[in-house]
Design an enzyme around this catalytic site. Structure first.
Site, PDB file in Angstrom:
ATOM      1  N   CYS A   1     -52.094 -10.528  15.428  1.00  0.00           N
ATOM      2  CA  CYS A   1     -53.094 -11.258  16.193  1.00  0.00           C
ATOM      3  C   CYS A   1     -52.561 -11.806  17.508  1.00  0.00           C
ATOM      4  CB  CYS A   1     -53.682 -12.385  15.349  1.00  0.00           C
ATOM      5  SG  CYS A   1     -54.874 -11.752  14.168  1.00  0.00           S
TER       6      CYS A   1
ATOM      7  N   ASN B   1     -33.587  -8.463  17.647  1.00  0.00           N
ATOM      8  CA  ASN B   1     -34.249  -9.568  18.349  1.00  0.00           C
ATOM      9  C   ASN B   1     -35.236 -10.339  17.481  1.00  0.00           C
ATOM     10  OD1 ASN B   1     -35.337  -6.833  18.723  1.00  0.00           O
ATOM     11  ND2 ASN B   1     -37.054  -7.849  19.715  1.00  0.00           N
TER      12      ASN B   1
END
Lengths: 418, 126
Positions: free
Chosen positions: A342, A168
């Site tokens: 992040c 993916n």
């Protein structure tokens, strides 16, 4: 342009001001042709497909069975071997837990790969707590497994080998036929998570010796909330269901089927099968345009994962010296994904990129571009301009870029890790 | 992740991006963070003879919150004495920018950057 202009591919208008969507590995919009096929099944044809007593039920059952054939058809299966589920996560759980639990008295070892989707890895971790042993195979720097390592990992205790077809994050395609042949030879069941593969690459459960296959509706322009599990009948694969109840889906997955979702999923498979060849050619053109455009204008960018053994609709690129989430914010008119830590609650960047041996620094700088059925040349040209502008802007703000320009080796610096 | 307007404003219009001459004895440079952690901040201050921070510049490799945090502190330290600047707390930065909990880390880095720049200045000026 080849035959593309002549396909029936509909155009999906974008709302004014909406970002260009380049995240087709996360999900795809429902094809308008799929929606059209689904609509009657919500209202006038609302019957319970399991009602055997009247026409409403018969009509719904017929529609569900047609959909089952359409799903079976795209993977070369028999319709009787297709079980509808809520999606690939459930299918992966059902396949791995179901088989493990059924055969646990005989065998207790599972083989999978470190770059699998979380729902496969977490399922395996769960089974480890129950006492199963699991081998997590590494991948090579191109993202592909080493067949010799797989062969060495399979023992006479191995009940199931689970290897995803298409990753993916990086879109690389594992050698399914080889894996299937090996598993058959060794007497282990072969399960493959094909959420990202169905409709993107040719699949044949018999030619590839696939025993169980997970499929997702919303990754191939069908509705969300439905998927399927292919379960081979000969040689027969048996499993313990996750959901028990009325005995629908041959007892493997109880619960009333959603006729509209089944119909949409089936239609999506039929469309994908008919258009796959031309669509892949078109997407390859778009991907080459994107990569070529970026490479021409930006130094220090790196493609993650093998570029040849990859679906045409995926590109995963590290933009050195620019942090992925920061970049994602800078391309706010594009909808893309980042492998950066992040963007997540954990502070680790993508485990898939790390598994390829991508430096942790580089893993922080990656973006994933997913191209699909409604992506146009204009979208790609817009994306190139937008990305180049953002990368240049952020590099001008990056102390690492300055050091790079000054010839400082970033690895020679003693960083204060925190 | 949904950011506050202030984070987005600092990200889109970063204040005081750039560099000061690191060899200038009136300039203190702080470099904190690590590429492996996904954020590196370089904060520079220029200190007047009276001990007032008269200019500040930053360069940051990092996410939106890291960029916003460093941009904000360049504004905050200007006009302050070294002691005043050193008293800026990460909690003040996080509160001003309404950072989500997982991004508190960026404000800690910004606080560290100020302290590192001051320490560098003090070391240079003996």
């Amino acid at each position: 342009m080849t035959a593309l202009g002549k396909t029936t591919r509909p155009i999906l208008p974008r709302a004014p001001g909406a970002p260009v969507y380049l995240d087709y590995q996360a999900t795809t919009p429902c094809d308008p042709r799929v929606v059209e096929a689904m609509l009657p099944w919500f209202t006038e044809k609302f019957g319970n497909p399991h009602s055997r007593n009247h026409r409403y039920g018969w009509e719904a059952e017929e529609a569900v069975e047609k959909a089952r054939e359409q799903v079976a058809d795209i993977i070369g299966a028999d319709a009787k071997e297709v079980i509808f589920t809520s999606g690939a996560t459930e299918s992966n759980n059902l396949a791995i837990k179901g088989v493990a639990h059924f055969y646990k008295e005989k065998k207790n070892h599972i083989v999978t790969v470190v770059t699998e989707h979380k729902c496969v890895l977490d399922t395996c971790r769960y089974l480890e707590q129950e006492g199963f042993s699991v081998t997590y195979l590494p991948v090579k720097t191109d993202g592909l497994i080493d067949m010799a390592e797989l062969e060495a990992a399979i023992t006479d205790q191995t009940v199931i080998v689970s290897v995803m077809a298409v990753n993916n994050e990086i879109g690389v395609i594992q050698p399914l036929a080889e894996i299937g042949a090996l598993c058959r030879k060794k007497g282990a069941f072969f399960h493959t998570d094909c959420a990202q593969a169905v409709g993107k690459i040719p699949l044949d459960v018999n030619a590839m010796n696939i025993d169980l296959m997970s499929i997702s509706g919303h990754k191939l322009y069908g509705p969300k909330g439905i998927g399927a599990l292919y379960v081979r009948r000969r040689p027969r694969v048996r499993l313990v269901p996750l959901i028990t109840g009325g005995g629908q889906e041959r007892g493997m997955r109880s619960g009333t089927l959603s006729t509209p979702l089944c119909v949409g999923f089936g239609e999506a498979c039929a469309i994908a099968k008919a258009e796959m060849g031309a669509e892949n050619e078109r997407l390859m053109g778009l991907r080459n345009r994107l990569l070529g455009g970026l490479k021409q204008r930006l130094p220090e960018i790196y493609v993650n994962g093998d570029l040849d053994h990859r679906i045409p609709g995926n590109l995963n690129i590290s933009f050195a010296f620019v942090e992925g989430e920061g970049l994602m914010m800078g391309v706010k008119d594009l909808a893309v994904s980042s492998g950066s830590a992040c963007t997540s609650a954990s502070l680790e960047p993508s485990y898939v990129l790390r598994a390829l041996g991508v430096d942790v620094e580089m893993a922080h700088t990656s973006l994933r571009f997913g191209l699909g059925r409604f992506t146009t040349d204009e979208d790609i040209d817009f994306a190139i301009d937008h990305i180049v502008e953002a990368v240049e802007h952020l590099r001008a703000m990056s102390p690492l870029w300055d050091m790079h320009l000054e010839g400082v080796d970033l690895k020679s610096i003693e960083w204060a890790e925190h | 992740m949904a950011y506050s307007d202030k984070v987005i404003d600092h990200y889109e219009h970063p204040r005081n991006v750039g560099a000061l001459d690191k060899d200038d004895s009136a300039v203190g440079t702080g470099l904190v963070g690590a590429p492996a952690c996904g954020d590196v901040m370089k904060l520079q201050i220029k200190v007047s003879a009276e001990g007032i921070i008269e200019d500040a510049k930053f360069k940051t490799f990092g996410c939106g919150s890291a960029i916003a945090s460093s941009s904000l502190v360049t504004e905050w330290v200007k006009g302050k004495t070294l002691d005043e600047a050193a008293s800026i707390k990460n909690t003040d930065i996080a509160q001003e920018l309404a950072l989500p909990p997982v991004k508190i880390h960026c404000s800690v880095l910004a606080e560290d950057a100020i302290k590192a720049a001051i320490a560098d200045y003090k070391k240079k000026s003996g």
